[in-house]
Design an enzyme around this catalytic site. Structure first.
Site, PDB file in Angstrom:
ATOM      1  N   ASP A  94      -6.102  -3.305  11.519  1.00  0.00           N
ATOM      2  CA  ASP A  94      -4.915  -2.463  11.567  1.00  0.00           C
ATOM      3  C   ASP A  94      -4.694  -2.014  12.999  1.00  0.00           C
ATOM      4  OD1 ASP A  94      -2.750  -1.004  10.706  1.00  0.00           O
ATOM      5  OD2 ASP A  94      -3.916   0.560   9.700  1.00  0.00           O
ATOM      6  N   CYS A 153       0.826  -1.202   0.000  1.00  0.00           N
ATOM      7  CA  CYS A 153       0.000   0.000   0.000  1.00  0.00           C
ATOM      8  C   CYS A 153       0.863   1.257   0.000  1.00  0.00           C
ATOM      9  CB  CYS A 153      -0.917   0.007   1.217  1.00  0.00           C
ATOM     10  SG  CYS A 153      -2.280   1.185   1.074  1.00  0.00           S
TER      11      CYS A 153
END
Length: 226
Positions: free
Chosen positions: A131, A8
């Site tokens: 996360d 990412c």
């Protein structure tokens, strides 16, 4: 469903090509100006064209309104929307219905209490990304390079795929996979030499470590090696 490795926060043609050549399953692009990984719509359009179907393109937004989402989708032509803000269950459902794209909701984790909203989000999302919860004084979401306690995911039961991110790197990704048995991993700062600056060697090392760990976790592969 096969194991997925996501790189990412890509923002240059060079590092995107490294991620694609190294075998990333997903490549993420950040549309959030507070992030050092933010890409403009013009840059996203060019980078999106470079992918050419070699990986799934993911558009990461944070509490974006419909106009912003429409612009991101038009520019990148993503295959997945990653919602990284404090979007409600209703907002996630509405985004999926309005734009007709699969959605991955990010849930920040610090303690077991953070799973209270999981059933609702799992009902309206196609994937969940766990996360690390950002520090209270943070200016943007995410673990900012610090992992959470992966053991919190040991007994998670979901009917949709889930991924784990937050503080991962080539040195700890195998342990994260072993503990969580996640269907994928997501990395950003863990493959950077400085905030927003992706390192080609670190990208390659991360993907290699994640693949090796997934291979080791696959029962059929373990049995065939005995």
């Amino acid at each position: 469903m096969s194991f997925a490795v996501k790189i990412c926060g890509l923002s240059t043609r060079e590092t995107l090509e490294v991620a694609l050549d190294a075998g990333a399953d997903m490549v993420g692009f950040v549309f959030f100006e507070a992030s050092p990984r933010h890409v403009s719509l013009g840059a996203a359009r060019e980078l999106g064209r470079q992918v050419k179907g070699r990986a799934l393109k993911v558009a990461l937004t944070v509490n974006a309104d419909d106009a912003m989402l429409e612009n991101c989708i038009e520019a990148l032509q993503p295959g997945l929307l990653q919602l990284h803000g404090d979007e409600s269950v209703a907002r996630v459902r509405d985004i999926k219905q309005k734009f007709g794209l699969p959605v991955m909701k990010v849930l920040p984790v610090a303690t077991a209490t953070d799973f209270a909203g999981l059933p609702g989000f799992a009902a309206v999302s196609d994937r969940i990304l766990f996360d690390a919860r950002a520090p209270k004084d943070a200016t943007r979401p995410g673990g900012l390079g610090v992992p959470f306690d992966w053991h919190l995911l040991e007994n998670i039961k979901l009917t949709i795929p889930f991924m784990v991110g937050g503080g991962l790197n080539s040195g700890n990704v195998a342990e994260a996979i072993r503990v969580t048995r996640a269907g994928g991993v997501d990395v950003s700062s863990g493959v950077e030499s400085a905030p927003g600056i992706k390192d080609p060697d670190m990208i390659r090392a991360f993907i290699r470590a994640a693949r090796d760990a997934d291979h080791a976790m696959t029962p059929s592969k373990i049995a065939s090696s005995v």
